[in-house]
Design an enzyme around this catalytic site. Structure first.
Site, PDB file in Angstrom:
ATOM      1  N   THR A  71       0.838  -1.203   0.000  1.00 44.61           N
ATOM      2  CA  THR A  71       0.000   0.000   0.000  1.00 44.61           C
ATOM      3  C   THR A  71       0.872   1.251   0.000  1.00 44.61           C
ATOM      4  O   THR A  71       0.640   2.188  -0.787  1.00 44.61           O
ATOM      5  CB  THR A  71      -0.930  -0.003   1.238  1.00 44.61           C
ATOM      6  N   ASN A 154      -5.269  -9.582  -7.868  1.00 48.93           N
ATOM      7  CA  ASN A 154      -5.369 -10.322  -6.608  1.00 48.93           C
ATOM      8  C   ASN A 154      -6.591 -11.219  -6.536  1.00 48.93           C
ATOM      9  O   ASN A 154      -6.585 -12.226  -5.841  1.00 48.93           O
ATOM     10  CB  ASN A 154      -5.356  -9.361  -5.417  1.00 48.93           C
ATOM     11  N   GLN A 182       0.989  -9.013  -6.358  1.00 47.81           N
ATOM     12  CA  GLN A 182       0.486 -10.394  -6.454  1.00 47.81           C
ATOM     13  C   GLN A 182       1.265 -11.244  -7.453  1.00 47.81           C
ATOM     14  O   GLN A 182       0.907 -12.401  -7.668  1.00 47.81           O
ATOM     15  CB  GLN A 182      -1.010 -10.388  -6.832  1.00 47.81           C
ATOM     16  N   THR A 240      13.781   5.456  10.634  1.00 49.68           N
ATOM     17  CA  THR A 240      14.709   4.384  11.010  1.00 49.68           C
ATOM     18  C   THR A 240      14.310   3.100  10.296  1.00 49.68           C
ATOM     19  O   THR A 240      13.140   2.705  10.319  1.00 49.68           O
ATOM     20  CB  THR A 240      14.675   4.183  12.543  1.00 49.68           C
ATOM     21  N   CYS A 328      -9.662  -7.019   2.273  1.00 51.49           N
ATOM     22  CA  CYS A 328     -10.129  -5.799   2.933  1.00 51.49           C
ATOM     23  C   CYS A 328     -11.610  -5.566   2.703  1.00 51.49           C
ATOM     24  O   CYS A 328     -12.222  -4.769   3.390  1.00 51.49           O
ATOM     25  CB  CYS A 328      -9.307  -4.605   2.476  1.00 51.49           C
TER      26      CYS A 328
END
Ligand code: PLP
Length: 399
Positions: A71, A154, A182, A240, A328
């Site tokens: 994403t 997907n 995918q 980081t 989702c």
């Protein structure tokens, strides 16, 4: 028996990946930005992972930007490209079957005043779910600054003709992004053969950990960062470094590259058997999407007159985990936008299941799925207001 057939949603971390990560959650805890020995150890691990990820997709290590997943890689590619474009009006092109990581990002771009054309896919036949590259050419405008087309879908597993779209983008001088989340680890990937400027991948789809991905950025492609902070990832993605995650994606990329040919031959044989047996045993079942241009692990099947959600729950009670579409949107009553774009009626889209196999899938699991799914479909259909499908009814030919 528990059978997991939802590897497009996510995969388990491979044992060798876990083993590679653990020291970086323990004694090798250094910050890859520090100059001392613990820092250098972390830096060396990040550098080596960058090489492995680059090797998986035919890129140079300097072209890899680590992100928090697919994403974020998609968001960085789209926002980062549009922000550096200098045209007074800006236009982007994408497709109707993209993941929400692209489609919702495009909606936000629209809110920010960018025009977006969403190209349709073919709705039947041997190219079902696949775009016609000519549609991309037709959608081009003088103000187009970006084309974003996914590699493998997907939900359907179909593979888009990226190599054919790349020359269209290059000829128009438009940068080309590909969401390959995918396809990484499922089919060979080479950014130069594909001809893309930007490409997204995510570790948890190929037996790496969740929360780590990468964006390939071709040398010379400028990109505006989404985050501001330090200088990590050559200023393209400060923060980081997630050293354990990066070590994980590196090891997962290495394994995927080593095992790709072996995995895909075994997995596609399992997938084809599952598909053939379900079509033979379940009246009116049919496969959605092109069957020849597909990743090896995915099949999406409609079981008309059996609700997908009811099937999903009943199968789960029998130990089988699969999906009604993108993870989702599970639980939502809206049929999948991918299946609707591929020409399915709302009813058929709501009666479809995605089975996606993975490296750990076994023959015994496929046997179990074949023995259980037909009776579950029959039971759900018998509860449908139109009753069960009888043997005399015309069968819809499998596509
Ligand atoms: N793009 C595609 C095609 C996907 O299938 C997914 C995940 O399902 C994503 C992007 C998002 O990736 P991530 O889960 O790493 O954010």
């Amino acid at each position: 028996m528990r059978v997991y057939l939802d590897y497009n949603a996510t995969t388990p971390v491979a044992p060798a990946v876990l083993e590679a990560i653990l020291p970086f959650l323990g004694e090798n805890f250094g910050n890859a930005g520090s100059v001392h020995t613990p820092g250098q150890r972390a830096r060396a691990a990040v550098d080596s992972a960058r090489e492995s990820v680059a090797a998986l997709i035919g890129a140079k290590p300097t072209e890899i930007v680590f992100t928090s997943g697919g994403t974020e890689a998609d968001n960085l590619a789209l926002f980062g490209s549009v922000a550096v474009a200098t045209k007074p009006r800006k236009h982007a092109i994408t497709t109707a079957v993209e993941h929400h990581a692209i489609l919702h990002t495009c909606e936000e771009l629209k809110r920010q005043g960018i025009d977006v054309t969403v190209v349709p896919v073919r709705q039947s036949g041997e190219w079902q779910g696949i775009i016609d590259p000519k549609e991309i050419r037709r959608a081009l405008r003088p103000e187009t600054v970006l084309i974003s087309v996914m590699h493998a879908n997907n939900e359907l597993g179909v593979i888009q003709p990226i190599e054919e779209i790349a020359p269209i983008a290059a000829e128009a001088g438009v940068r080309f992004h590909c969401d390959a989340v995918q396809s990484a680890g499922k089919v060979p990937l080479d950014v130069n053969r594909l001809g893309v400027d930007l490409l997204s991948i995510s570790a948890h789809k190929f037996c790496g950990p969740k929360g780590i991905g990468a964006l390939y950025v071709r040398t010379g492609t400028s990109l505006a960062p989404r985050f501001f902070g330090g200088h990590a990832e050559r200023d393209r993605r400060p923060g980081t470094e997630n050293v354990p995650g990066i070590v994980g994606i590196g090891k997962a990329a290495e394994l995927a590259r080593d095992l790709l040919a072996e995995d895909s031959a075994r997995i596609s044989a399992f997938r084809d058997r599952l598909e053939a047996e379900l079509l033979a045993r379940i009246p009116s079942a049919r496969v959605n999407g092109a069957r020849t241009h597909r990743v090896p692990n995915t099949t999406n099947i409609s079981f008309p007159r059996a609700g997908g959600e009811a099937l999903l729950i009943s199968l789960d009670l029998q130990g089988i985990a699969c999906s009604t579409g993108a993870a989702c949107s599970s639980g939502s009553t809206e049929p999948s936008h991918v299946l609707l774009a591929a020409g399915l009626s709302r009813d058929d889209a709501r009666s479809s299941l995605r089975f996606s196999l993975g490296r750990p899938t076994t023959a015994a699991e496929i046997d179990y799925a074949i023995s259980v799914i037909p009776s579950v479909v029959e039971r759900i259909r018998s509860l449908s207001p139109r009753g069960p499908i009888t043997a005399g009814e015309p069968q819809v030919a499998a596509r």
